[in-house]
Write a protein that holds these residues in place. Structure first.
Motif, PDB file in Angstrom:
ATOM      1  N   ALA A 198     -56.365  40.031  52.368  1.00  0.00           N
ATOM      2  CA  ALA A 198     -56.837  41.387  52.643  1.00  0.00           C
ATOM      3  C   ALA A 198     -55.728  42.409  52.405  1.00  0.00           C
ATOM      4  O   ALA A 198     -55.977  43.481  51.837  1.00  0.00           O
ATOM      5  N   ALA A 199     -54.526  42.072  52.812  1.00  0.00           N
ATOM      6  CA  ALA A 199     -53.398  42.976  52.624  1.00  0.00           C
ATOM      7  C   ALA A 199     -53.155  43.240  51.136  1.00  0.00           C
ATOM      8  O   ALA A 199     -52.871  44.372  50.740  1.00  0.00           O
ATOM      9  N   GLU A 200     -53.285  42.199  50.343  1.00  0.00           N
ATOM     10  CA  GLU A 200     -53.116  42.363  48.894  1.00  0.00           C
ATOM     11  C   GLU A 200     -54.188  43.291  48.335  1.00  0.00           C
ATOM     12  O   GLU A 200     -53.899  44.179  47.529  1.00  0.00           O
ATOM     13  N   LYS A 201     -55.441  43.108  48.773  1.00  0.00           N
ATOM     14  CA  LYS A 201     -56.532  43.968  48.311  1.00  0.00           C
ATOM     15  C   LYS A 201     -56.305  45.424  48.730  1.00  0.00           C
ATOM     16  O   LYS A 201     -56.692  46.336  48.009  1.00  0.00           O
ATOM     17  N   MET A 202     -55.673  45.612  49.894  1.00  0.00           N
ATOM     18  CA  MET A 202     -55.422  46.975  50.379  1.00  0.00           C
ATOM     19  C   MET A 202     -54.140  47.561  49.812  1.00  0.00           C
ATOM     20  O   MET A 202     -53.811  48.710  50.086  1.00  0.00           O
ATOM     21  N   GLY A 203     -53.399  46.756  49.051  1.00  0.00           N
ATOM     22  CA  GLY A 203     -52.184  47.256  48.406  1.00  0.00           C
ATOM     23  C   GLY A 203     -50.992  47.398  49.335  1.00  0.00           C
ATOM     24  O   GLY A 203     -50.114  48.225  49.085  1.00  0.00           O
ATOM     25  N   LEU A 204     -50.922  46.592  50.384  1.00  0.00           N
ATOM     26  CA  LEU A 204     -49.797  46.674  51.319  1.00  0.00           C
ATOM     27  C   LEU A 204     -48.547  46.039  50.720  1.00  0.00           C
ATOM     28  O   LEU A 204     -48.636  45.112  49.913  1.00  0.00           O
ATOM     29  N   ALA A 229     -60.567  28.391  55.245  1.00  0.00           N
ATOM     30  CA  ALA A 229     -60.737  27.410  56.324  1.00  0.00           C
ATOM     31  C   ALA A 229     -60.675  26.001  55.762  1.00  0.00           C
ATOM     32  O   ALA A 229     -59.995  25.130  56.309  1.00  0.00           O
ATOM     33  N   SER A 230     -61.371  25.773  54.672  1.00  0.00           N
ATOM     34  CA  SER A 230     -61.373  24.451  54.037  1.00  0.00           C
ATOM     35  C   SER A 230     -59.972  24.077  53.564  1.00  0.00           C
ATOM     36  O   SER A 230     -59.489  22.965  53.807  1.00  0.00           O
ATOM     37  N   ARG A 285     -55.802  29.693  58.514  1.00  0.00           N
ATOM     38  CA  ARG A 285     -56.857  30.386  57.764  1.00  0.00           C
ATOM     39  C   ARG A 285     -56.764  31.891  57.965  1.00  0.00           C
ATOM     40  O   ARG A 285     -56.841  32.672  57.018  1.00  0.00           O
ATOM     41  N   ASN A 286     -56.559  32.306  59.207  1.00  0.00           N
ATOM     42  CA  ASN A 286     -56.492  33.727  59.509  1.00  0.00           C
ATOM     43  C   ASN A 286     -55.287  34.384  58.851  1.00  0.00           C
ATOM     44  O   ASN A 286     -55.371  35.520  58.386  1.00  0.00           O
ATOM     45  N   LYS A 287     -54.174  33.669  58.792  1.00  0.00           N
ATOM     46  CA  LYS A 287     -53.000  34.221  58.120  1.00  0.00           C
ATOM     47  C   LYS A 287     -53.277  34.386  56.625  1.00  0.00           C
ATOM     48  O   LYS A 287     -52.974  35.431  56.045  1.00  0.00           O
ATOM     49  N   ALA A 322     -50.990  40.210  58.429  1.00  0.00           N
ATOM     50  CA  ALA A 322     -51.493  38.838  58.588  1.00  0.00           C
ATOM     51  C   ALA A 322     -51.315  38.373  60.033  1.00  0.00           C
ATOM     52  O   ALA A 322     -52.203  37.719  60.591  1.00  0.00           O
ATOM     53  N   ARG A 323     -50.186  38.703  60.645  1.00  0.00           N
ATOM     54  CA  ARG A 323     -49.982  38.337  62.052  1.00  0.00           C
ATOM     55  C   ARG A 323     -51.003  39.045  62.950  1.00  0.00           C
ATOM     56  O   ARG A 323     -51.506  38.466  63.919  1.00  0.00           O
ATOM     57  N   ALA A 324     -51.329  40.292  62.614  1.00  0.00           N
ATOM     58  CA  ALA A 324     -52.328  41.030  63.395  1.00  0.00           C
ATOM     59  C   ALA A 324     -53.711  40.385  63.267  1.00  0.00           C
ATOM     60  O   ALA A 324     -54.470  40.335  64.241  1.00  0.00           O
ATOM     61  N   VAL A 325     -54.018  39.869  62.086  1.00  0.00           N
ATOM     62  CA  VAL A 325     -55.306  39.180  61.897  1.00  0.00           C
ATOM     63  C   VAL A 325     -55.336  37.916  62.743  1.00  0.00           C
ATOM     64  O   VAL A 325     -56.340  37.611  63.394  1.00  0.00           O
ATOM     65  N   VAL A 326     -54.233  37.170  62.755  1.00  0.00           N
ATOM     66  CA  VAL A 326     -54.165  35.954  63.582  1.00  0.00           C
ATOM     67  C   VAL A 326     -54.385  36.322  65.050  1.00  0.00           C
ATOM     68  O   VAL A 326     -55.165  35.672  65.752  1.00  0.00           O
ATOM     69  N   ARG A 327     -53.731  37.367  65.524  1.00  0.00           N
ATOM     70  CA  ARG A 327     -53.887  37.791  66.922  1.00  0.00           C
ATOM     71  C   ARG A 327     -55.310  38.242  67.223  1.00  0.00           C
ATOM     72  O   ARG A 327     -55.807  38.056  68.336  1.00  0.00           O
TER      73      ARG A 327
END
Length: 107
Positions: free
Chosen positions: A37-43, A96-97, A29-31, A52-57
């Motif tokens: 979020a990365a897409e929304k921020m234009g990364l 999550a679902s 879910r976190n990934k 995404a890995r940072a969000v998981v951490r």
């Protein structure tokens, strides 16, 4: 071993499996949340994977999911995006679902 011991061992095994599946689903879910979020921020794609890995951490900072929410909300704010708490939490629930269903299906 008695039938009671067998049942107790079965319940313990099921509990351990359920806990492992929930951990896996929340990491997934976190990934997904990080990629969204990365897409929304234009990364870029590479930066999105790293983000995404940072969000998981970030989920290992404190018990619960508030650390993940704070990271995403803070990063949106830092990049100048106005994303509501409701939208972020809705995506957290949606992913999550989806992740739980995928883990249960063995994907």
């Amino acid at each position: 071993m008695t039938t009671f011991d067998d049942r107790e061992k079965g319940f313990e095994t099921k509990f351990a499996l359920d806990q492992q599946q929930e951990f896996t689903a929340m990491a997934r879910r976190n990934k997904l949340l990080g990629l969204w979020a990365a897409e929304k921020m234009g990364l870029s794609p590479d930066s999105a994977e790293e983000y995404a890995r940072a969000v998981v951490r970030s989920d290992f900072e404190q018990p619960g999911e508030e650390d993940v929410f704070r990271k995403i909300a803070g990063d949106f704010k830092g990049s100048g995006l106005s994303v509501s708490e409701g939208e972020i939490r809705s995506k957290m629930d949606e992913f999550a679902s989806m992740s739980r269903d995928q883990v249960r299906a063995g994907e």
